[in-house]
Design a protein around this motif. Structure first.
Motif, PDB file in Angstrom:
ATOM      1  N   LEU A  55      35.109  36.383  43.929  1.00  0.00           N
ATOM      2  CA  LEU A  55      35.570  36.473  45.265  1.00  0.00           C
ATOM      3  C   LEU A  55      34.353  37.573  46.235  1.00  0.00           C
ATOM      4  CD1 LEU A  55      37.462  37.259  47.821  1.00  0.00           C
ATOM      5  CD2 LEU A  55      37.134  40.196  46.372  1.00  0.00           C
ATOM      6  N   PHE A  56      33.175  37.715  45.456  1.00  0.00           N
ATOM      7  CA  PHE A  56      32.262  38.748  46.714  1.00  0.00           C
ATOM      8  C   PHE A  56      30.838  37.545  46.885  1.00  0.00           C
ATOM      9  CE2 PHE A  56      34.451  42.490  45.998  1.00  0.00           C
ATOM     10  CZ  PHE A  56      33.500  43.160  47.279  1.00  0.00           C
ATOM     11  N   THR A  57      31.309  36.097  46.341  1.00  0.00           N
ATOM     12  CA  THR A  57      30.282  35.189  46.353  1.00  0.00           C
ATOM     13  C   THR A  57      30.787  34.707  47.032  1.00  0.00           C
ATOM     14  OG1 THR A  57      29.492  35.001  43.581  1.00  0.00           O
ATOM     15  CG2 THR A  57      29.238  33.275  45.124  1.00  0.00           C
ATOM     16  N   ILE A  98      28.697  43.276  35.093  1.00  0.00           N
ATOM     17  CA  ILE A  98      28.966  44.201  33.784  1.00  0.00           C
ATOM     18  C   ILE A  98      30.799  43.996  33.479  1.00  0.00           C
ATOM     19  CG2 ILE A  98      26.912  45.196  33.906  1.00  0.00           C
ATOM     20  CD1 ILE A  98      28.462  47.675  35.332  1.00  0.00           C
ATOM     21  N   ASN A  99      30.895  44.013  32.144  1.00  0.00           N
ATOM     22  CA  ASN A  99      31.809  43.670  31.769  1.00  0.00           C
ATOM     23  C   ASN A  99      32.363  45.295  31.310  1.00  0.00           C
ATOM     24  OD1 ASN A  99      32.647  41.509  31.229  1.00  0.00           O
ATOM     25  ND2 ASN A  99      31.240  41.112  29.576  1.00  0.00           N
ATOM     26  N   GLU A 100      32.104  46.504  31.529  1.00  0.00           N
ATOM     27  CA  GLU A 100      31.903  47.409  31.241  1.00  0.00           C
ATOM     28  C   GLU A 100      31.372  48.604  31.706  1.00  0.00           C
ATOM     29  OE1 GLU A 100      34.945  48.519  29.274  1.00  0.00           O
ATOM     30  OE2 GLU A 100      34.671  46.254  27.643  1.00  0.00           O
ATOM     31  N   VAL A 101      31.693  49.767  32.084  1.00  0.00           N
ATOM     32  CA  VAL A 101      31.170  50.658  33.200  1.00  0.00           C
ATOM     33  C   VAL A 101      29.835  51.014  32.642  1.00  0.00           C
ATOM     34  CG1 VAL A 101      31.294  52.639  34.604  1.00  0.00           C
ATOM     35  CG2 VAL A 101      33.145  51.175  34.437  1.00  0.00           C
ATOM     36  N   LEU A 103      36.245  42.042  37.081  1.00  0.00           N
ATOM     37  CA  LEU A 103      38.210  42.353  36.843  1.00  0.00           C
ATOM     38  C   LEU A 103      38.384  41.190  36.623  1.00  0.00           C
ATOM     39  CD1 LEU A 103      38.401  45.465  38.625  1.00  0.00           C
ATOM     40  CD2 LEU A 103      37.984  45.762  36.287  1.00  0.00           C
ATOM     41  N   TRP A 104      37.494  40.261  37.402  1.00  0.00           N
ATOM     42  CA  TRP A 104      38.442  38.858  37.415  1.00  0.00           C
ATOM     43  C   TRP A 104      38.361  37.499  37.037  1.00  0.00           C
ATOM     44  CZ3 TRP A 104      39.012  42.238  41.446  1.00  0.00           C
ATOM     45  CH2 TRP A 104      40.091  42.859  42.012  1.00  0.00           C
ATOM     46  N   LYS A 105      38.060  36.913  36.335  1.00  0.00           N
ATOM     47  CA  LYS A 105      36.804  35.756  35.398  1.00  0.00           C
ATOM     48  C   LYS A 105      37.155  34.752  36.756  1.00  0.00           C
ATOM     49  CE  LYS A 105      34.849  37.916  33.471  1.00  0.00           C
ATOM     50  NZ  LYS A 105      35.548  40.020  32.977  1.00  0.00           N
ATOM     51  N   ASP A 139      45.088  46.783  40.674  1.00  0.00           N
ATOM     52  CA  ASP A 139      43.931  46.797  40.072  1.00  0.00           C
ATOM     53  C   ASP A 139      42.662  47.102  40.573  1.00  0.00           C
ATOM     54  OD1 ASP A 139      46.226  44.886  38.870  1.00  0.00           O
ATOM     55  OD2 ASP A 139      44.862  43.364  38.291  1.00  0.00           O
ATOM     56  N   SER A 140      42.017  46.574  41.063  1.00  0.00           N
ATOM     57  CA  SER A 140      40.792  48.122  41.083  1.00  0.00           C
ATOM     58  C   SER A 140      40.900  49.370  41.732  1.00  0.00           C
ATOM     59  CB  SER A 140      40.430  47.067  42.671  1.00  0.00           C
ATOM     60  OG  SER A 140      39.050  47.479  42.844  1.00  0.00           O
TER      61      SER A 140
END
Length: 363
Positions: free
Chosen positions: A48-50, A65-68, A81-83, A103-104
């Motif tokens: 989304l951001f790209t 990252i996958n985890e904080v 969060l979404w791939k 979700d966010s």
């Protein structure tokens, strides 16, 4: 590490991505030196951001990252969060954009409650669409109050104008029945403590607005001022809190008047927010006061009408980030001072014996 040395971890929820959320987030973080002041952690989608950074021609890189716990200082971190691919339809809410907003927010709030981030800054959401999809609250405030297990206070702030509202997102027809002497007393106390702890104002002066035109005109245009608001102010004042009013709302927000007070408590949403947004729109920050954690947001909405046009002003969102960082440091400093206070010992006047010792040891 002291609170002054700690680099605050700022969690950011994306809001409705078909509005201006991603645009103002990226613009607010576009200065390369921004990560010298805090560590941003966005809860969103890399794809989304790209896609959106290309629309706005921004040269930004993200640490996906996958985890904080994987977040790194000196980088703009993004919990991916979404791939999957994201269907962007700028300018209107969709089921997908609404679901991702929820979700966010939920992921960022969970990280906040688990102390994985220090503060939360929320991009604008579409409250109506979220409620249609089962979200139980008319905005961020009610949701965060539920998570905290206590009532907060909607508090709009700039450096020289601070406005809290007694009632939040309810119909105007319900405002009069929703205020009470006890609720106003609690809100003034909460506001007073917030100004001391979070804004380092030692002896705050708080103005309280009336509910009715001309603050009731001595009971001629409603009696809530006489029967509810004034008694609440009087009791609070007698207990050492500098509260004043009720003031007529139509004349209070003249600069030479409101600048005599550190904050104002309005009785309902538009009574406080309409003048606030007129006077301080670009710099205004929405702060949920009185909760055990810190959450801020810009003082505007999703702005579908300008989404994707590269004209959204990120100033309020940037102010929300730095306000959250400053409040976190102020609150940490206050808590440190309270914990380290010297407790005076009671001593006998004539022989210097410490009266806190057991009687048989003072010999």
């Amino acid at each position: 590490m002291s609170s002054k040395q700690h680099k605050v971890r700022v969690g950011i929820s994306v809001g409705d991505f078909n509005g201006i959320g991603p645009e103002i987030i990226m613009k607010a973080l576009n200065d390369k030196s921004i990560t010298d002041f805090f560590t941003p952690i966005i809860f969103a989608s890399g794809k989304l951001f790209t896609y959106q950074k290309n629309i706005f021609k921004l040269q930004q890189t993200f640490n996906y990252i996958n985890e904080v716990s994987e977040a790194q200082g000196g980088k703009i971190n993004m919990v991916n969060l979404w791939k999957d691919n994201v269907n962007v339809e700028l300018g209107k809410p969709t089921e997908e954009s609404t679901k991702m907003a929820v979700d966010s927010l939920e992921a960022a709030t969970a990280a906040l409650l688990n102390n994985e981030i220090d503060v939360l800054v929320t991009a604008p959401i579409n409250k109506d669409e979220m409620m249609k999809q089962g979200f139980a609250h008319a905005g961020h405030t009610g949701y965060l109050e539920e998570k905290a297990g206590k009532k907060g206070l909607m508090f709009l702030v700039t450096d020289d104008l601070k406005v809290a509202v007694s009632t939040h997102h309810i119909p105007v027809s319900q405002v009069a029945s929703s205020i009470s002497k006890e609720s106003i007393k609690k809100q003034i106390k909460l506001l007073n403590q917030c100004l001391i702890e979070d804004f380092q104002i030692q002896k705050p002066k708080i103005a309280v607005l009336g509910l009715n035109p001309h603050a009731g005109d001595g009971g001629q245009i409603g009696r809530e001022e006489i029967e509810i608001i004034q008694p609440a102010i009087a009791e609070i004042f007698d207990n050492g809190i500098m509260a004043f009013g009720p003031f007529p709302a139509d004349s209070y927000f003249q600069p030479e008047k409101y600048r005599n007070y550190d904050a104002v408590l309005a009785m309902y949403h538009d009574q406080g927010l309409a003048p606030f947004k007129t006077l301080a729109y670009a710099d205004g920050v929405n702060y949920t006061a009185g909760l055990p954690f810190i959450r801020t947001s810009p003082d505007h909405g999703v702005a579908y009408d300008i989404a994707g046009q590269n004209i959204a002003d990120e100033q309020s969102f940037r102010e929300a980030i730095f306000a959250a960082v400053k409040i976190f440091k102020n609150r940490s400093e206050y808590q440190t001072l309270m914990e380290s206070r010297l407790k005076p010992k009671r001593a006998a006047a004539d022989n210097g014996v410490d009266e806190d010792l057991p009687k048989d040891s003072a010999r």
